[in-house]
Scaffold this active site. Sequence first.
Site, PDB file in Angstrom:
ATOM      1  N   ASP A 141      -4.126 -13.388   3.340  1.00 17.59           N
ATOM      2  CA  ASP A 141      -5.356 -12.593   3.438  1.00 17.59           C
ATOM      3  C   ASP A 141      -5.748 -12.578   4.918  1.00 17.59           C
ATOM      4  O   ASP A 141      -6.148 -13.612   5.465  1.00 17.59           O
ATOM      5  CB  ASP A 141      -6.450 -13.248   2.577  1.00 17.59           C
ATOM      6  CG  ASP A 141      -7.774 -12.502   2.681  1.00 17.59           C
ATOM      7  OD1 ASP A 141      -7.906 -11.602   3.541  1.00 17.59           O
ATOM      8  OD2 ASP A 141      -8.692 -12.835   1.905  1.00 17.59           O
ATOM      9  N   ILE A 142      -5.609 -11.420   5.560  1.00 13.84           N
ATOM     10  CA  ILE A 142      -5.837 -11.379   7.018  1.00 13.84           C
ATOM     11  C   ILE A 142      -7.321 -11.481   7.384  1.00 13.84           C
ATOM     12  O   ILE A 142      -7.655 -11.567   8.554  1.00 13.84           O
ATOM     13  CB  ILE A 142      -5.178 -10.144   7.687  1.00 13.84           C
ATOM     14  CG1 ILE A 142      -5.636  -8.838   7.038  1.00 13.84           C
ATOM     15  CG2 ILE A 142      -3.659 -10.272   7.676  1.00 13.84           C
ATOM     16  CD1 ILE A 142      -5.186  -7.585   7.817  1.00 13.84           C
TER      17      ILE A 142
ATOM     18  N   TYR B  14     -16.345   3.886   7.655  1.00 18.26           N
ATOM     19  CA  TYR B  14     -14.878   3.735   7.721  1.00 18.26           C
ATOM     20  C   TYR B  14     -14.400   4.088   9.135  1.00 18.26           C
ATOM     21  O   TYR B  14     -13.637   3.330   9.754  1.00 18.26           O
ATOM     22  CB  TYR B  14     -14.218   4.652   6.688  1.00 18.26           C
ATOM     23  CG  TYR B  14     -12.715   4.761   6.810  1.00 18.26           C
ATOM     24  CD1 TYR B  14     -11.886   3.709   6.424  1.00 18.26           C
ATOM     25  CD2 TYR B  14     -12.107   5.928   7.309  1.00 18.26           C
ATOM     26  CE1 TYR B  14     -10.497   3.819   6.533  1.00 18.26           C
ATOM     27  CE2 TYR B  14     -10.726   6.038   7.416  1.00 18.26           C
ATOM     28  CZ  TYR B  14      -9.928   4.981   7.030  1.00 18.26           C
ATOM     29  OH  TYR B  14      -8.556   5.087   7.142  1.00 18.26           O
TER      30      TYR B  14
ATOM     31  N   LEU C  77       1.414   3.498   2.403  1.00 16.53           N
ATOM     32  CA  LEU C  77       2.335   3.493   3.545  1.00 16.53           C
ATOM     33  C   LEU C  77       3.182   2.226   3.571  1.00 16.53           C
ATOM     34  O   LEU C  77       4.385   2.270   3.857  1.00 16.53           O
ATOM     35  CB  LEU C  77       1.527   3.608   4.855  1.00 16.53           C
ATOM     36  CG  LEU C  77       2.329   3.412   6.146  1.00 16.53           C
ATOM     37  CD1 LEU C  77       3.424   4.470   6.286  1.00 16.53           C
ATOM     38  CD2 LEU C  77       1.394   3.453   7.356  1.00 16.53           C
TER      39      LEU C  77
ATOM     40  N   GLY D 288       0.813  -1.220   0.000  1.00 13.74           N
ATOM     41  CA  GLY D 288       0.000   0.000   0.000  1.00 13.74           C
ATOM     42  C   GLY D 288       0.843   1.265   0.000  1.00 13.74           C
ATOM     43  O   GLY D 288       2.079   1.213  -0.028  1.00 13.74           O
TER      44      GLY D 288
ATOM     45  N   ALA E 144      -5.538  -2.103   5.299  1.00 10.38           N
ATOM     46  CA  ALA E 144      -6.818  -1.528   5.708  1.00 10.38           C
ATOM     47  C   ALA E 144      -7.755  -1.425   4.517  1.00 10.38           C
ATOM     48  O   ALA E 144      -7.314  -1.452   3.368  1.00 10.38           O
ATOM     49  CB  ALA E 144      -6.611  -0.134   6.310  1.00 10.38           C
ATOM     50  N   TYR E 145      -9.029  -1.304   4.831  1.00 10.64           N
ATOM     51  CA  TYR E 145     -10.048  -0.945   3.835  1.00 10.64           C
ATOM     52  C   TYR E 145     -10.071   0.579   3.849  1.00 10.64           C
ATOM     53  O   TYR E 145     -10.580   1.180   4.798  1.00 10.64           O
ATOM     54  CB  TYR E 145     -11.400  -1.527   4.256  1.00 10.64           C
ATOM     55  CG  TYR E 145     -12.491  -1.371   3.225  1.00 10.64           C
ATOM     56  CD1 TYR E 145     -13.005  -2.490   2.568  1.00 10.64           C
ATOM     57  CD2 TYR E 145     -13.023  -0.125   2.936  1.00 10.64           C
ATOM     58  CE1 TYR E 145     -14.018  -2.354   1.632  1.00 10.64           C
ATOM     59  CE2 TYR E 145     -14.026   0.017   1.991  1.00 10.64           C
ATOM     60  CZ  TYR E 145     -14.525  -1.098   1.344  1.00 10.64           C
ATOM     61  OH  TYR E 145     -15.531  -0.961   0.414  1.00 10.64           O
ATOM     62  N   THR E 146      -9.470   1.205   2.830  1.00 11.98           N
ATOM     63  CA  THR E 146      -9.273   2.657   2.870  1.00 11.98           C
ATOM     64  C   THR E 146     -10.199   3.430   1.920  1.00 11.98           C
ATOM     65  O   THR E 146     -10.085   4.652   1.827  1.00 11.98           O
ATOM     66  CB  THR E 146      -7.804   3.007   2.546  1.00 11.98           C
ATOM     67  OG1 THR E 146      -7.454   2.383   1.303  1.00 11.98           O
ATOM     68  CG2 THR E 146      -6.870   2.556   3.642  1.00 11.98           C
TER      69      THR E 146
HETATM   70  N1  LIG Z   1      -4.004   7.230   3.175  1.00 11.94           N
HETATM   71  C1  LIG Z   1      -4.354   8.092   4.120  1.00 11.94           C
HETATM   72  O1  LIG Z   1      -4.541   9.302   3.874  1.00 11.94           O
HETATM   73  C2  LIG Z   1      -4.512   7.641   5.549  1.00 11.94           C
HETATM   74  C3  LIG Z   1      -4.874   8.590   6.519  1.00 11.94           C
HETATM   75  C4  LIG Z   1      -5.011   8.177   7.842  1.00 11.94           C
HETATM   76  C5  LIG Z   1      -4.782   6.869   8.189  1.00 11.94           C
HETATM   77  N2  LIG Z   1      -4.463   5.957   7.234  1.00 11.94           N
HETATM   78  C6  LIG Z   1      -4.244   4.572   7.643  1.00 11.94           C
HETATM   79  O2  LIG Z   1      -2.948   4.185   7.229  1.00 11.94           O
HETATM   80  C7  LIG Z   1      -2.937   2.788   6.962  1.00 11.94           C
HETATM   81  C8  LIG Z   1      -2.337   2.543   5.587  1.00 11.94           C
HETATM   82  O3  LIG Z   1      -3.176   3.171   4.622  1.00 11.94           O
HETATM   83  P1  LIG Z   1      -2.763   3.254   3.075  1.00 11.94           P
HETATM   84  O4  LIG Z   1      -3.342   4.501   2.538  1.00 11.94           O
HETATM   85  O5  LIG Z   1      -1.315   2.943   2.920  1.00 11.94           O
HETATM   86  O6  LIG Z   1      -3.624   2.020   2.514  1.00 11.94           O
HETATM   87  P2  LIG Z   1      -3.681   1.412   1.037  1.00 11.94           P
HETATM   88  O7  LIG Z   1      -2.740   2.143   0.124  1.00 11.94           O
HETATM   89  O8  LIG Z   1      -5.126   1.337   0.663  1.00 11.94           O
HETATM   90  O9  LIG Z   1      -3.098  -0.070   1.223  1.00 11.94           O
HETATM   91  C9  LIG Z   1      -3.835  -1.043   1.856  1.00 11.94           C
HETATM   92  C10 LIG Z   1      -3.019  -2.317   1.877  1.00 11.94           C
HETATM   93  O10 LIG Z   1      -3.800  -3.342   2.495  1.00 11.94           O
HETATM   94  C11 LIG Z   1      -3.669  -4.534   1.708  1.00 11.94           C
HETATM   95  N3  LIG Z   1      -4.837  -5.388   1.928  1.00 11.94           N
HETATM   96  C12 LIG Z   1      -6.119  -5.147   1.580  1.00 11.94           C
HETATM   97  N4  LIG Z   1      -6.908  -6.178   1.957  1.00 11.94           N
HETATM   98  C13 LIG Z   1      -6.104  -7.089   2.563  1.00 11.94           C
HETATM   99  C14 LIG Z   1      -6.320  -8.361   3.157  1.00 11.94           C
HETATM  100  N5  LIG Z   1      -7.550  -8.888   3.226  1.00 11.94           N
HETATM  101  N6  LIG Z   1      -5.261  -9.022   3.668  1.00 11.94           N
HETATM  102  C15 LIG Z   1      -4.008  -8.499   3.592  1.00 11.94           C
HETATM  103  N7  LIG Z   1      -3.744  -7.295   3.054  1.00 11.94           N
HETATM  104  C16 LIG Z   1      -4.774  -6.599   2.534  1.00 11.94           C
HETATM  105  C17 LIG Z   1      -3.586  -4.014   0.278  1.00 11.94           C
HETATM  106  O11 LIG Z   1      -3.091  -4.985  -0.598  1.00 11.94           O
HETATM  107  P3  LIG Z   1      -3.744  -5.090  -2.087  1.00 11.94           P
HETATM  108  O12 LIG Z   1      -3.633  -3.727  -2.689  1.00 11.94           O
HETATM  109  O13 LIG Z   1      -2.909  -6.128  -2.756  1.00 11.94           O
HETATM  110  O14 LIG Z   1      -5.182  -5.500  -1.887  1.00 11.94           O
HETATM  111  C18 LIG Z   1      -2.603  -2.849   0.495  1.00 11.94           C
HETATM  112  O15 LIG Z   1      -1.280  -3.342   0.570  1.00 11.94           O
HETATM  113  C19 LIG Z   1      -4.376   2.311   7.129  1.00 11.94           C
HETATM  114  O16 LIG Z   1      -4.545   1.783   8.422  1.00 11.94           O
HETATM  115  C20 LIG Z   1      -5.200   3.586   7.020  1.00 11.94           C
HETATM  116  O17 LIG Z   1      -6.420   3.489   7.723  1.00 11.94           O
HETATM  117  C21 LIG Z   1      -4.301   6.303   5.915  1.00 11.94           C
END
Ligand SMILES: NC(=O)c1ccc[n+]([C@@H]2O[C@H](COP(=O)([O-])OP(=O)(O)OC[C@H]3O[C@@H](n4cnc5c(N)ncnc54)[C@H](OP(=O)(O)O)[C@@H]3O)[C@@H](O)[C@H]2O)c1
Length: 294
Positions: A39-40, A127, A15, A13, A62-64
């Site tokens: 798959d968690i 969310y 991060l 993802g 996460a489900y983002t």
């Molecule tokens: N982005 C933001 O602005 C933001 C702001 C505040 C907090 N956060 C938090 O920061 C964290 C990281 O966010 P991010 O934006 O980096 O997320 P992201 O880009 O959407 O990445 C999510 C990751 O989760 C993986 N994933 C999805 N379903 C899965 C499953 N069932 N089992 C294992 N892995 C799975 C995805 O893999 P695939 O792509 O292969 O499915 C991807 O590697 C999250 O906790 C989010 O809530 C993000």
Amino acid sequence: MSGPRVLLVGGTGLLGRELAGCLPGLGAELLAPSHQELDITGAGAREAILALRPEAVVNAAAYTAVDQAESDREAAFALNATAPGLLAQCAAELGVPLVHVSTDYVLGMPTGSPHVEDEEPHAVGVYAESKLEGERLVAASGCQYLIVRTAWVFGRYGKCFPKSILRAARSRPVLRVVSDQVGCPTPARALAQGIGAMLARAIPDRGACGIYHFAGRDAMSWADFAELITRQAKGFGLLRTVPRVERISSQEFAAAAPRPADSRLSCLKAERDFGLSMPHATDFLRETLEAAGE
Ligand SMILES: NC(=O)c1ccc[n+]([C@@H]2O[C@H](COP(=O)([O-])OP(=O)(O)OC[C@H]3O[C@@H](n4cnc5c(N)ncnc54)[C@H](OP(=O)(O)O)[C@@H]3O)[C@@H](O)[C@H]2O)c1
């Protein structure tokens, strides 16, 4: 000699890719199975995690899709609540620390100042509710946990606000951007380094536990951020003309899910307990915008 075996979930993802890049540099032996490999939310997740025998777990999965979550509650809760609960149970069973990444969305009630860790959470929207339930399950698991709340994350990998703004700015003379939400844009690379430093302390120091905020140093509205991005993009030679930013309200933007009006996070606790220094968004915009491509 190799360092501690760290299981990183969500390593592909926005991060996660930064974490995958920086954790080995901090001495960790990285185990970063893909979503397909682990798959968690899947049936065999617990056994698979225990079999890996990690010495620490980092959850960046996460489900983002915030708006989509409104009509996909079950999937959002499975990934943002049940799965972190399972990771925490595994961490408790193994006696190892878990770093779980969470969000400003659990603090949806403005207080007039940056949110602090011991504030009563207030989740609005699916969310936010699912992420808050994830925090609760992690904290109730009995494992050594660090819940790291962050906000407005941007970076080189995947989709993020600066890249979307740059793309839009290349084709439109006016950008309509929300100005009644304020937050602190957080560079993913700096966040990953901060998480790495926290983890390096948490592995030997079993007392390191709790909720911590980590966000960019500078507060602004989305409209301010858009102006900053387009000005800088022009300066970097990535944009010919700077479009005008028309300030609109969240109501006019009409997203499916509600957003916190004030996402500012106080990060004093992480600065004090871990000696961290919060990053400036401007120091990371160039690498982000250059990764947006043409
Ligand atoms: N982005 C933001 O602005 C933001 C702001 C505040 C907090 N956060 C938090 O920061 C964290 C990281 O966010 P991010 O934006 O980096 O997320 P992201 O880009 O959407 O990445 C999510 C990751 O989760 C993986 N994933 C999805 N379903 C899965 C499953 N069932 N089992 C294992 N892995 C799975 C995805 O893999 P695939 O792509 O292969 O499915 C991807 O590697 C999250 O906790 C989010 O809530 C993000």
